[in-house]
Design an enzyme around this catalytic site. Structure first.
Site, PDB file in Angstrom:
ATOM      1  N   HIS A   1       4.957   1.518  -9.305  1.00 44.29           N
ATOM      2  CA  HIS A   1       5.514   0.488  -8.435  1.00 44.29           C
ATOM      3  C   HIS A   1       6.223   1.129  -7.238  1.00 44.29           C
ATOM      4  O   HIS A   1       6.124   0.649  -6.122  1.00 44.29           O
ATOM      5  CB  HIS A   1       6.520  -0.383  -9.210  1.00 44.29           C
ATOM      6  CG  HIS A   1       5.849  -1.224 -10.260  1.00 44.29           C
ATOM      7  ND1 HIS A   1       5.873  -2.589 -10.249  1.00 44.29           N
ATOM      8  CD2 HIS A   1       5.094  -0.880 -11.339  1.00 44.29           C
ATOM      9  CE1 HIS A   1       5.177  -3.061 -11.277  1.00 44.29           C
ATOM     10  NE2 HIS A   1       4.708  -2.035 -11.957  1.00 44.29           N
TER      11      HIS A   1
ATOM     12  N   ASP B   1      10.146  -6.997  -6.500  1.00 41.93           N
ATOM     13  CA  ASP B   1       9.052  -6.776  -7.439  1.00 41.93           C
ATOM     14  C   ASP B   1       9.036  -7.939  -8.413  1.00 41.93           C
ATOM     15  O   ASP B   1       9.885  -8.835  -8.351  1.00 41.93           O
ATOM     16  CB  ASP B   1       9.292  -5.447  -8.175  1.00 41.93           C
ATOM     17  CG  ASP B   1       7.995  -4.792  -8.612  1.00 41.93           C
ATOM     18  OD1 ASP B   1       7.065  -5.528  -8.974  1.00 41.93           O
ATOM     19  OD2 ASP B   1       7.922  -3.546  -8.609  1.00 41.93           O
TER      20      ASP B   1
END
Ligand code: UDP
Length: 457
Positions: free
Chosen positions: A22, A124
């Site tokens: 990520h 996120d």
């Protein structure tokens, strides 16, 4: 004359989940936005920031500490010292403890928001509390999904149809075997209360959550993006594959590159299963024999959880290292994947099909030998086949990867004549995706500016 670009500079706080898979795409997005005149704050734990610092600031375009790194300190729980404030190398049993520590860091993140007062947070899927915190300070948020549109569309579909519906109406969208879809659907529905899954049930109070940024390209997943828009009324903004454009010419992995330099063009496969997964003893053995039987050169990255490191000789079949000495290179723990995939001697990627790995392979035109392990990887592997850029190594009914099967797929994808089409398609897909890159970035910048301006009015 007044510099209007300075006046309009939007300040964006980026907050990725605590995993390499990520952090890397968030950082690539940060760089692209910085180069388009956004001011970027990049927030994570110190251990994660330290791991990106050196590479980021050694890049001449970012050497003046242009992107501001913002440390989020997690509480130091007894079993979770600061070097474990990351999923990278975290022993799997400590994952729930890391989740807990991240939840406890909510007040610290709030403080960061209050201090920096950014114009926008690019968040996120987790932690799930980010949108509420930001909205209480009147800071807009937008979610950036670092996985693909196929996964997002399928997840949204499952969450909307918890009660059962059948897939046949959607065959044209999800060309995946029903058994796999059933399995994934039940996992998603069972876990729908967990924060990571809740992320797909976008926060209805915030209109921005109707727009999602996706790390993908229309070239690869246009069909799934259209499905998300038409079936769920969401706006999908593809941000491109975000593979680092700058593959560092540093010393890292030079021994591997020197080894590859001696191999012929497209003669070697790279086998690597991401940053979060550890192979079972059984898979390790089948992969070892499969690579050997394929008679193709290989580089294989073997990882062990921290604290479980064992000698390579003990982990691999008897005499394996000796037998493959000239053809194979085993790398313990970590290898510079981008540098390796970029090398002209690489002719195939034996991959778990993590989303980043998949896009990196496409970027460098390397066909994929798909060995999905968990999460979204089986779906990504299907996408690889659907696009014709690789083949999946099917497991048998007991979930075993047959060594002969692996060898056969490697040979077809890398060497044999009947794999020509796959190799060609992989090359074309990489080139076409590259062409769309700038166009997709323009769309993203427009979207973000509109969002900031809307909130400012
Ligand atoms: N990676 C790497 N070297 C390794 C293992 C992984 O550089 O030995 C990088 C890889 O290039 C990719 C990321 O780590 O950018 C892994 O992300 P992916 O989504 O493929 O898999 P995950 O780690 O999330 O399972």
């Amino acid at each position: 004359m007044e510099d209007t670009r300075q006046i309009k500079k939007m300040r964006v706080l980026m907050f990725p989940w605590f995993a390499h898979g990520h952090i890397t795409p968030f950082l690539e997005l940060a760089k692209k936005l910085f180069l388009r005149n956004f001011h970027i704050y990049f927030c994570s734990s110190p251990v994660n920031l330290n791991s990106i610092k050196q590479k980021l600031f050694s890049d001449p375009k970012f050497s003046n500490h242009s992107i501001e790194l913002v440390e989020l300190h997690l509480p130091s729980l007894p079993s979770l010292p600061p070097h474990y404030h990351t999923t990278n190398g975290l022993p799997p049993h400590l994952m729930p403890t890391l989740d807990k520590a991240i939840d406890m860091a909510k007040p610290s993140f709030n403080k960061i928001l209050e201090t920096l007062k950014p114009d926008l947070v690019i968040r996120d899927f987790a932690p799930a509390w980010v949108p509420d915190l930001a909205s209480s300070l009147k800071v807009p948020t937008i979610v950036f999904i670092t996985s693909g549109a196929a996964l997002v569309s399928f997840s949204l579909y499952c969450l909307k149809n918890k009660g059962g519906d059948d897939y046949h109406h959607h065959d044209h969208v999800f060309p995946f075997p029903e058994v796999y879809l059933e399995n994934m659907k039940s996992q998603l529905v069972q876990n729908s209360e967990k924060s990571s899954i809740r992320a797909f049930q976008f926060n209805e109070r915030s209109s921005n959550d109707n727009t999602i940024l996706i790390k993908s390209s229309r070239e690869l997943e246009g069909k799934y993006m259209d499905y998300i828009s038409s079936s769920f009324g969401m706006k999908v903004v593809p941000v491109g594959p975000l593979v680092p454009y700058y593959v560092h010419d540093d010393e890292e992995g030079m021994d591997i590159i020197n080894w590859l330099n001696k191999k012929e063009k497209s003669s070697t496969v790279f086998a690597c299963f991401g940053s979060q997964f550890y192979l079972s003893k059984e898979d390790m053995e089948e992969i070892a024999y499969g690579l050997e039987l394929s008679k193709v050169n290989f580089i294989w990255v073997l990882r062990f959880a921290k604290g479980e490191v064992m000698k390579l000789e003990d982990a691999l079949p008897n005499g394996f290292l000796e037998r493959v000495r000239d053809k194979g290179l085993i790398v313990a723990d970590w290898a510079p994947q981008l540098k390796i995939l970029k090398h002209s001697s690489i002719g195939g990627f034996v991959s778990h099909c993590g989303w980043n790995s998949l896009l990196e392979s496409i970027k460098f035109g390397v066909p994929i030998i798909a060995m999905p392990m968990q999460f979204d990887q089986p779906l990504n592997a299907r996408l690889v086949e659907e696009c014709g850029i690789g083949l999946e190594v099917e497991r048998d009914n007991n979930g075993r990867v047959g060594r002969e099967n692996l060898a056969k797929v490697i040979r077809k994808v890398v060497v044999e004549k009947n794999g020509d089409g796959i190799r060609q398609k992989a090359k074309e897909m990489g080139e076409n995706m590259e062409k769309k890159d700038d166009e997709e970035l323009d769309g993203l910048v427009k979207e973000l500016l509109q969002l900031c301006q809307k909130e400012c009015m």
